[in-house]
Write a protein that holds these residues in place. Structure first.
Motif, PDB file in Angstrom:
ATOM      1  N   ASN A 140       0.824  -1.209   0.000  1.00 36.02           N
ATOM      2  CA  ASN A 140       0.000   0.000   0.000  1.00 36.02           C
ATOM      3  C   ASN A 140       0.858   1.260   0.000  1.00 36.02           C
ATOM      4  O   ASN A 140       0.428   2.326   0.427  1.00 36.02           O
ATOM      5  N   ARG A 141       2.085   1.114  -0.495  1.00 36.91           N
ATOM      6  CA  ARG A 141       2.959   2.271  -0.656  1.00 36.91           C
ATOM      7  C   ARG A 141       3.914   1.992  -1.814  1.00 36.91           C
ATOM      8  O   ARG A 141       4.217   0.843  -2.137  1.00 36.91           O
ATOM      9  N   ALA A 142       4.405   3.083  -2.437  1.00 31.85           N
ATOM     10  CA  ALA A 142       5.329   2.949  -3.581  1.00 31.85           C
ATOM     11  C   ALA A 142       6.468   3.931  -3.418  1.00 31.85           C
ATOM     12  O   ALA A 142       6.244   5.113  -3.068  1.00 31.85           O
ATOM     13  N   ASP A 143       7.707   3.438  -3.684  1.00 34.93           N
ATOM     14  CA  ASP A 143       8.905   4.284  -3.635  1.00 34.93           C
ATOM     15  C   ASP A 143       9.063   4.926  -5.014  1.00 34.93           C
ATOM     16  O   ASP A 143       9.357   4.254  -6.010  1.00 34.93           O
ATOM     17  N   VAL A 144       8.837   6.234  -5.102  1.00 32.66           N
ATOM     18  CA  VAL A 144       8.894   6.948  -6.389  1.00 32.66           C
ATOM     19  C   VAL A 144      10.136   7.827  -6.477  1.00 32.66           C
ATOM     20  O   VAL A 144      10.200   8.747  -7.304  1.00 32.66           O
ATOM     21  N   SER A 145      11.124   7.549  -5.593  1.00 38.94           N
ATOM     22  CA  SER A 145      12.313   8.411  -5.574  1.00 38.94           C
ATOM     23  C   SER A 145      13.131   8.290  -6.853  1.00 38.94           C
ATOM     24  O   SER A 145      13.916   9.190  -7.179  1.00 38.94           O
TER      25      SER A 145
END
Length: 457
Positions: free
Chosen positions: A425-430
């Motif tokens: 339920n989370r995404a690393d968009v760095s």
């Protein structure tokens, strides 16, 4: 002068007959003879050259005479030694004695020459020779011991001689073949056996190159060493065997797209450009180097882009276009179509589409994927219960929902999927670049909700 004298004499002698000139007869004769001449007019023998007159009754005889000399010569006693012969006139004389020959002078007169000749016994010489294997003497070659007698001219100025050869032939010592030695990839090999004591340079007769040879044979070369093996014979031999092994060269021709990774055992090399490289990969069965000759050609793959209707209302159609940065390519869509432009009708939900571009010359392929978003709006109940934050995001974006999230798919503005995550339920968009993105959220109950967010760092 002589002719003038002859005319004067004739005039004096004829003077008494001048008055009777009409009654006399004159006969003139010119003659040449060797040693002496008998004049038929008066039968007198003459031995000197001169002009002679003879009168008989009413006839006057005139003679002009030339006497050529003849010689009777006794040559001095001649002694010929050393078994020589002597040439006297046109005769070859080999024995002592007195010899007379009749010769001719330049004027053609016979002359007699006498010689007292003494010849000696023929010369005799003896040669004692010891040789190894064979010996050449006086144009003959001997391979066994012998005693030989020959009549021979020692030189063009010497006399015939009796020559004796006492010949002893010694057979060379033959030593068994030495233990073979070997070298790896050498054209020259230095071998130093106990016989002879000096080093011998062995030269291979075969030359190989990496361009035309890919095998690894073993070539044997036999070398004969000459030297002394007993007190008298200096031409004895022994044989050594030298084996020259060659490295293995394995040709490898590769045509690859964009890059190529060569792997062999612990060796790994990555290439991104066309090259020819020799890579040592170990040792062959002859313990020589084993190498791969890599002839590599790197081709650039085409780059394919999809544009068009990437977000539509459910039930409508989408027109998609494929383009490439290379001209000699053909396209293949996931729908099976091969045209640059395709049309998808009655789109009810988000639809994945892909297209491949293949270079007709190199065979290199590039494939691009997009998802056509069928937006259902955000006023549905379940959609209203989903929240994504922070928006804009810098590194992580979170998802709040009453149902579990089965999959998160993130797309850029041209419809390319740049990220896909399951059961989070989370995404690393760095790692994403700044810009606007679409997030397609698939819930555990199968519902799909789409949200837009911005990455700003």
């Amino acid at each position: 002068m002589k002719k003038r004298l002859f005319l004067t004499l004739m005039a004096a002698m004829l003077m008494p007959f001048v008055m009777n000139a009409q009654e006399r007869v004159f006969i003139t004769t010119a003659a040449e003879a060797c040693g002496s001449y008998i004049w038929s007019a008066n039968g007198v023998t003459y031995t000197e050259s001169n002009d002679y007159v003879y009168n008989s009754n009413d006839t006057t005889y005139l003679l002009h005479l030339t006497i050529n000399p003849v010689y009777n010569t006794a040559l001095e006693t001649t002694t010929v030694s050393g078994g020589c012969t002597y040439t006297f006139g046109d005769t070859v004389i080999a024995q002592s004695g007195t010899y007379t020959r009749t010769l001719q002078t330049a004027e053609g007169c016979d002359s007699v020459a006498t010689i007292q000749l003494t010849t000696a016994e023929s010369a005799e010489k003896t040669y004692t020779v010891t040789a190894c294997a064979s010996y050449t003497w006086k144009d003959s070659t001997y391979t066994a011991s012998t005693t030989t007698v020959k009549e021979f001219y020692e030189s063009s100025s010497d006399c015939d001689s009796i020559l004796t050869l006492n010949l002893t032939i010694i057979e060379p010592t033959q030593i068994a073949t030495d233990t073979a030695v070997s070298a790896c990839g050498q054209k020259y090999f230095r071998f130093s056996p106990s016989f002879p004591s000096r080093s011998i340079l062995i030269t291979s007769t075969t030359t190989i190159s990496t361009e035309d040879y890919a095998g690894s044979p073993s070539s044997a070369y036999y070398s004969v060493f000459h030297g002394r093996t007993n007190e008298r014979c200096f031409d004895s031999v022994r044989t050594a065997v030298i084996t020259i092994n060659y490295p293995t060269y394995i040709p490898m021709i590769e045509n690859q797209c964009d890059s190529y990774e060569f792997t062999s055992g612990d060796i790994s090399k990555t290439y991104t450009a066309t090259t020819i490289d020799t890579i040592r990969v170990g040792a062959n069965s002859y313990t020589c180097d084993s190498s791969v000759i890599l002839n590599l050609t790197i081709h650039k793959s085409p780059r394919v882009t999809i544009s068009g209707d990437l977000s539509v209302t459910p039930g409508s159609e989408a027109v998609l276009n494929a383009t490439s940065d290379q001209s000699n390519v053909h396209f293949l869509w996931s729908t099976g179509e091969t045209t640059e432009t395709i049309t998808l009708s009655n789109i009810q939900q988000n639809t994945d589409v892909s297209v491949s571009a293949t270079n007709d010359t190199t065979g290199c392929v590039d494939t691009n994927y997009v998802t056509i978003l069928a937006n259902v709006g955000i006023n549905d109940v379940e959609g209203a219960n989903i929240n994504i934050y922070p928006n804009p995001a810098t590194s992580v974006i979170n998802i709040e929902s009453g149902n579990e999230v089965a999959n998160i798919a993130i797309y850029n503005t041209v419809g390319q999927r740049v990220m896909s995550l399951d059961n989070v339920n989370r995404a690393d968009v760095s790692t994403l670049s700044n810009g606007t993105y679409a997030m397609r959220i698939t819930l555990s109950n199968g519902n799909i909700i789409t949200r837009k967010f911005v990455v700003s760092k």
